[in-house]
Scaffold this motif. Structure first.
Motif, PDB file in Angstrom:
ATOM      1  N   THR A  75       0.857  -1.195   0.000  1.00  0.00           N
ATOM      2  CA  THR A  75       0.000   0.000   0.000  1.00  0.00           C
ATOM      3  C   THR A  75       0.891   1.243   0.000  1.00  0.00           C
ATOM      4  O   THR A  75       1.765   1.391   0.859  1.00  0.00           O
ATOM      5  CB  THR A  75      -0.932   0.035   1.223  1.00  0.00           C
ATOM      6  N   GLN A 130      -6.402   3.535  -5.504  1.00  0.00           N
ATOM      7  CA  GLN A 130      -7.454   3.666  -4.497  1.00  0.00           C
ATOM      8  C   GLN A 130      -8.100   5.026  -4.746  1.00  0.00           C
ATOM      9  O   GLN A 130      -7.432   6.049  -4.643  1.00  0.00           O
ATOM     10  CB  GLN A 130      -6.830   3.607  -3.097  1.00  0.00           C
ATOM     11  N   ASN A 158      -6.904   1.630   5.192  1.00  0.00           N
ATOM     12  CA  ASN A 158      -6.049   0.560   4.673  1.00  0.00           C
ATOM     13  C   ASN A 158      -6.829  -0.699   4.272  1.00  0.00           C
ATOM     14  O   ASN A 158      -6.381  -1.458   3.416  1.00  0.00           O
ATOM     15  CB  ASN A 158      -4.902   0.243   5.647  1.00  0.00           C
ATOM     16  N   ALA A 202      -7.942  -0.062   0.809  1.00  0.00           N
ATOM     17  CA  ALA A 202      -6.787  -0.216  -0.096  1.00  0.00           C
ATOM     18  C   ALA A 202      -6.572  -1.691  -0.425  1.00  0.00           C
ATOM     19  O   ALA A 202      -6.379  -2.062  -1.587  1.00  0.00           O
ATOM     20  CB  ALA A 202      -5.530   0.375   0.540  1.00  0.00           C
TER      21      ALA A 202
END
Ligand code: G1P
Length: 287
Positions: free
Chosen positions: A9, A103, A109, A112
């Motif tokens: 990420t 994203q 997260n 993501a």
């Protein structure tokens, strides 16, 4: 099933590094001569990962360029006879197969990770957050893969933190299986110090299974407008075993100014070209 894919990420705004990250990705900040994200890719590749999907966003194109060929630069280096650095530059694009997904909104997260679902399919995979760098002989994510291979359930990287800092992390409690391995029975995201006795903190490295994607798909965004990977783990824990592994190695929080500077100093000290110079410099600092 063998773990072949990793999600990295890199969509974070890097607000703790502003203004340095106003126009460049946080993951491209260098630790001496390689950007943070390259250390993560090297970690994954060393652990046997073959395909890497980056979750990117606005302003992250430099990451795509970094893992691509650069014909003009390679030509120039070749003309100048700079063979060593040419090799280093060329090798980057060959380390693994790279994929990118954006994203669209900063929704946390978990969101993501969910953005990679069609690419990951029905496989377990590794997840690496852009902030956490671990210097170790066996790559940190490889240590988790070993645990996954044995138990076939999700695994979370852990480290001990001072109790006063628990509110910066996911904190887990569980039954110790051996020195480093824990079967998790509680996961609390960023508790106050008085809310937990544990100091076993989650580092941003995980092995996840398709069940985590299912949980993420069923979840609603929080009041803060986020889908947290931590929530998916908390949900999964109700029905599934979950393991934590206290990582061997030194962990740096490169999302934090101090953690980043510590990493720069330590990586500088170990660097074959400048290590002695950094060491002399430190010895001569008058505090
Ligand atoms: C995330 C996770 C947290 C973990 C941390 C490690 O938090 O939600 O559980 O401890 O990464 O870096 P963040 O730092 O993104 O707020």
């Amino acid at each position: 099933m063998k773990i072949r894919k990793a999600i990295i990420t890199v969509a974070g705004f890097g607000t703790r590094f502003l203004p340095a990250t106003k126009a460049q990705p946080k993951a491209m900040l260098p630790l001496v001569d390689k950007p943070i994200v390259q250390y993560l890719v090297e970690e994954a590749v060393k652990a046997g990962i073959e395909q890497i999907i980056f979750v990117t966003g606005k302003g992250k194109r430099a990451i795509e360029d970094h893992f691509d060929s650069h014909f003009e630069l390679e030509y120039l280096l070749e003309q100048k006879g700079k063979e060593e650095v040419l090799g280093q530059v060329r090798d980057i694009a060959d380390m693994a197969e790279f994929f990118f997904v954006r994203q669209r909104y900063a929704r946390g997260n978990g969101d993501a990770v969910l953005a990679t679902r069609s690419f990951i399919g029905d496989e377990p995979c590794a997840v690496l957050f852009e902030d956490d760098i671990v210097a170790s002989d066996i790559p940190a994510i490889g240590q988790l893969i070993e645990v996954y291979n044995k138990y076939q359930d999700p695994v979370i990287a852990l480290t001990r933190v001072p109790h006063s800092e628990v509110s910066k992390y996911g904190i887990i409690e569980g039954a110790q299986i051996n020195d480093r391995l824990v079967e998790i029975n509680q996961f609390v995201e960023k508790p106050k110090p008085e809310e937990t006795k544990s100091n076993l903190a989650v580092i941003g490295k995980y092995i996840i299974t398709p069940a985590i994607f299912d949980k993420l798909e069923q979840m609603k965004v929080s009041v803060e407008g986020e889908l947290g990977l931590d929530h998916a783990f908390i949900e999964l824990l109700k029905t599934n075993p979950l393991y934590g592994y206290e990582i061997e190695g030194k962990r740096y929080d490169c999302g934090d100014k101090l953690g980043y500077i510590q990493a720069v100093i330590d990586f500088g000290l170990q660097h074959p070209e400048i290590g002695n110079g950094v060491s002399d410099h430190i010895k001569n600092i008058k505090l």
